[in-house]
Design a protein around this motif. Structure first.
Motif, PDB file in Angstrom:
ATOM      1  N   HIS A   1     -34.399  43.571  -9.485  1.00  0.00           N
ATOM      2  CA  HIS A   1     -34.370  43.265 -10.913  1.00  0.00           C
ATOM      3  C   HIS A   1     -35.539  42.414 -11.393  1.00  0.00           C
ATOM      4  CE1 HIS A   1     -30.517  45.088 -11.797  1.00  0.00           C
ATOM      5  NE2 HIS A   1     -30.086  44.606 -10.642  1.00  0.00           N
ATOM      6  N   TYR A   2     -36.041  41.505 -10.581  1.00  0.00           N
ATOM      7  CA  TYR A   2     -37.025  40.541 -11.051  1.00  0.00           C
ATOM      8  C   TYR A   2     -38.317  40.491 -10.244  1.00  0.00           C
ATOM      9  CZ  TYR A   2     -32.839  38.890 -13.374  1.00  0.00           C
ATOM     10  OH  TYR A   2     -31.704  38.815 -14.118  1.00  0.00           O
ATOM     11  N   GLY A   3     -38.273  40.788  -8.963  1.00  0.00           N
ATOM     12  CA  GLY A   3     -39.434  40.548  -8.117  1.00  0.00           C
ATOM     13  C   GLY A   3     -40.323  41.739  -7.848  1.00  0.00           C
ATOM     14  N   HIS A   4     -39.809  42.947  -8.065  1.00  0.00           N
ATOM     15  CA  HIS A   4     -40.577  44.144  -7.689  1.00  0.00           C
ATOM     16  C   HIS A   4     -41.826  44.306  -8.539  1.00  0.00           C
ATOM     17  CE1 HIS A   4     -41.588  48.139  -6.395  1.00  0.00           C
ATOM     18  NE2 HIS A   4     -41.605  48.530  -7.650  1.00  0.00           N
ATOM     19  N   HIS A   5     -42.896  44.618  -7.851  1.00  0.00           N
ATOM     20  CA  HIS A   5     -44.146  44.981  -8.517  1.00  0.00           C
ATOM     21  C   HIS A   5     -44.770  46.092  -7.680  1.00  0.00           C
ATOM     22  CE1 HIS A   5     -48.212  44.804 -10.067  1.00  0.00           C
ATOM     23  NE2 HIS A   5     -47.686  44.225 -11.127  1.00  0.00           N
TER      24      HIS A   5
ATOM     25  N   LEU B   1     -39.489  36.100  -2.709  1.00  0.00           N
ATOM     26  CA  LEU B   1     -38.507  35.171  -3.257  1.00  0.00           C
ATOM     27  C   LEU B   1     -38.867  33.734  -2.884  1.00  0.00           C
ATOM     28  CD1 LEU B   1     -35.894  34.539  -4.750  1.00  0.00           C
ATOM     29  CD2 LEU B   1     -34.658  35.047  -2.630  1.00  0.00           C
ATOM     30  N   ARG B   2     -39.274  33.510  -1.640  1.00  0.00           N
ATOM     31  CA  ARG B   2     -39.672  32.161  -1.221  1.00  0.00           C
ATOM     32  C   ARG B   2     -40.882  31.672  -2.003  1.00  0.00           C
ATOM     33  NH1 ARG B   2     -39.012  32.944   5.289  1.00  0.00           N
ATOM     34  NH2 ARG B   2     -36.782  32.507   5.363  1.00  0.00           N
ATOM     35  N   ARG B   3     -41.865  32.543  -2.212  1.00  0.00           N
ATOM     36  CA  ARG B   3     -43.041  32.144  -3.013  1.00  0.00           C
ATOM     37  C   ARG B   3     -42.642  31.829  -4.448  1.00  0.00           C
ATOM     38  NH1 ARG B   3     -45.374  36.540  -0.264  1.00  0.00           N
ATOM     39  NH2 ARG B   3     -45.170  37.817  -2.125  1.00  0.00           N
ATOM     40  N   THR B   4     -41.724  32.601  -5.001  1.00  0.00           N
ATOM     41  CA  THR B   4     -41.264  32.374  -6.369  1.00  0.00           C
ATOM     42  C   THR B   4     -40.534  31.050  -6.483  1.00  0.00           C
ATOM     43  OG1 THR B   4     -41.081  34.758  -6.720  1.00  0.00           O
ATOM     44  CG2 THR B   4     -39.871  33.341  -8.239  1.00  0.00           C
ATOM     45  N   ILE B   5     -39.669  30.746  -5.527  1.00  0.00           N
ATOM     46  CA  ILE B   5     -38.935  29.475  -5.546  1.00  0.00           C
ATOM     47  C   ILE B   5     -39.896  28.301  -5.402  1.00  0.00           C
ATOM     48  CG2 ILE B   5     -37.298  28.052  -4.248  1.00  0.00           C
ATOM     49  CD1 ILE B   5     -35.739  30.668  -3.685  1.00  0.00           C
TER      50      ILE B   5
ATOM     51  N   ARG C   1     -40.706  25.283  -8.231  1.00  0.00           N
ATOM     52  CA  ARG C   1     -40.561  23.848  -7.963  1.00  0.00           C
ATOM     53  C   ARG C   1     -41.790  23.062  -8.398  1.00  0.00           C
ATOM     54  NH1 ARG C   1     -37.928  24.005  -1.933  1.00  0.00           N
ATOM     55  NH2 ARG C   1     -35.826  24.563  -2.592  1.00  0.00           N
ATOM     56  N   HIS C   2     -42.943  23.710  -8.404  1.00  0.00           N
ATOM     57  CA  HIS C   2     -44.187  23.008  -8.711  1.00  0.00           C
ATOM     58  C   HIS C   2     -44.667  23.220 -10.137  1.00  0.00           C
ATOM     59  CE1 HIS C   2     -44.646  21.593  -4.654  1.00  0.00           C
ATOM     60  NE2 HIS C   2     -44.341  22.812  -4.227  1.00  0.00           N
ATOM     61  N   ILE C   3     -44.125  24.214 -10.808  1.00  0.00           N
ATOM     62  CA  ILE C   3     -44.473  24.454 -12.215  1.00  0.00           C
ATOM     63  C   ILE C   3     -43.314  23.918 -13.035  1.00  0.00           C
ATOM     64  CG2 ILE C   3     -44.939  26.178 -13.973  1.00  0.00           C
ATOM     65  CD1 ILE C   3     -46.029  27.977 -11.732  1.00  0.00           C
ATOM     66  N   HIS C   4     -43.553  22.829 -13.737  1.00  0.00           N
ATOM     67  CA  HIS C   4     -42.452  22.150 -14.423  1.00  0.00           C
ATOM     68  C   HIS C   4     -41.991  22.869 -15.687  1.00  0.00           C
ATOM     69  CE1 HIS C   4     -42.682  18.958 -11.568  1.00  0.00           C
ATOM     70  NE2 HIS C   4     -43.966  18.813 -11.809  1.00  0.00           N
ATOM     71  N   ASN C   5     -42.884  23.526 -16.384  1.00  0.00           N
ATOM     72  CA  ASN C   5     -42.500  24.199 -17.615  1.00  0.00           C
ATOM     73  C   ASN C   5     -43.279  25.504 -17.732  1.00  0.00           C
ATOM     74  OD1 ASN C   5     -41.419  24.832 -20.040  1.00  0.00           O
ATOM     75  ND2 ASN C   5     -42.570  23.344 -21.215  1.00  0.00           N
ATOM     76  N   PRO C   6     -42.743  26.599 -17.163  1.00  0.00           N
ATOM     77  CA  PRO C   6     -43.440  27.875 -17.273  1.00  0.00           C
ATOM     78  C   PRO C   6     -43.590  28.293 -18.728  1.00  0.00           C
ATOM     79  CG  PRO C   6     -41.454  28.077 -15.920  1.00  0.00           C
ATOM     80  CD  PRO C   6     -41.487  26.692 -16.471  1.00  0.00           C
ATOM     81  N   ALA C   7     -44.620  29.060 -18.996  1.00  0.00           N
ATOM     82  CA  ALA C   7     -44.887  29.516 -20.363  1.00  0.00           C
ATOM     83  C   ALA C   7     -43.665  30.213 -20.948  1.00  0.00           C
ATOM     84  CB  ALA C   7     -46.070  30.468 -20.358  1.00  0.00           C
ATOM     85  N   GLY C   8     -43.344  29.861 -22.168  1.00  0.00           N
ATOM     86  CA  GLY C   8     -42.237  30.487 -22.863  1.00  0.00           C
ATOM     87  C   GLY C   8     -40.881  29.870 -22.587  1.00  0.00           C
ATOM     88  N   GLN C   9     -40.790  28.929 -21.684  1.00  0.00           N
ATOM     89  CA  GLN C   9     -39.522  28.298 -21.363  1.00  0.00           C
ATOM     90  C   GLN C   9     -39.412  26.969 -22.109  1.00  0.00           C
ATOM     91  OE1 GLN C   9     -37.084  29.672 -19.402  1.00  0.00           O
ATOM     92  NE2 GLN C   9     -38.413  31.454 -19.459  1.00  0.00           N
ATOM     93  N   PRO C  10     -38.243  26.673 -22.671  1.00  0.00           N
ATOM     94  CA  PRO C  10     -38.088  25.399 -23.375  1.00  0.00           C
ATOM     95  C   PRO C  10     -38.131  24.222 -22.412  1.00  0.00           C
ATOM     96  CG  PRO C  10     -35.983  26.498 -23.185  1.00  0.00           C
ATOM     97  CD  PRO C  10     -37.022  27.452 -22.669  1.00  0.00           C
ATOM     98  N   GLY C  11     -38.706  23.129 -22.877  1.00  0.00           N
ATOM     99  CA  GLY C  11     -38.749  21.910 -22.084  1.00  0.00           C
ATOM    100  C   GLY C  11     -37.499  21.081 -22.321  1.00  0.00           C
TER     101      GLY C  11
END
Length: 103
Positions: free
Chosen positions: A36-40, A69-73, A77-87
């Protein structure tokens, strides 16, 4: 009194009854997440480029899905506010607005 041979707890019947369903659940969750989310489409191409012995590889392996999935997690953890996500401030403002509307 001799208790008998010492058996590792991971090799008992109860351990298998617990760990096998858990392993299947984890496997299912990883595959569903990837589907659903990771395939490219470039995932398999990239793997074939990095490891040329996979000449006939056409689908991702479970290890490919788990690595993504591990890379995404880790990135999350290191990106505090991804683009488009509310803070946190925006979320608090929306909650205050809901509370005010409910009062």
């Amino acid at each position: 009194m001799n208790p008998g041979p010492v058996r590792p707890q991971s090799r008992t019947r109860r351990a298998a009854e617990r760990t096998v369903p858990f392993g299947l659940a984890v496997y299912t969750i990883v595959v569903l997440w990837y589907t659903h989310y990771g395939h490219h489409p470039a995932d398999v191409t990239g793997r074939r480029t990095r490891e040329p012995w996979y000449t006939a590889k056409t689908t991702p392996a479970f290890s490919d899905m788990l690595a993504k999935l591990r890379r995404t997690i880790t990135a999350a953890r290191h990106i505090h506010n991804p683009a488009g996500q509310p803070g946190p401030e925006e979320i608090a403002a929306v909650i205050r607005a809901w509370e005010a509307a409910a009062a």
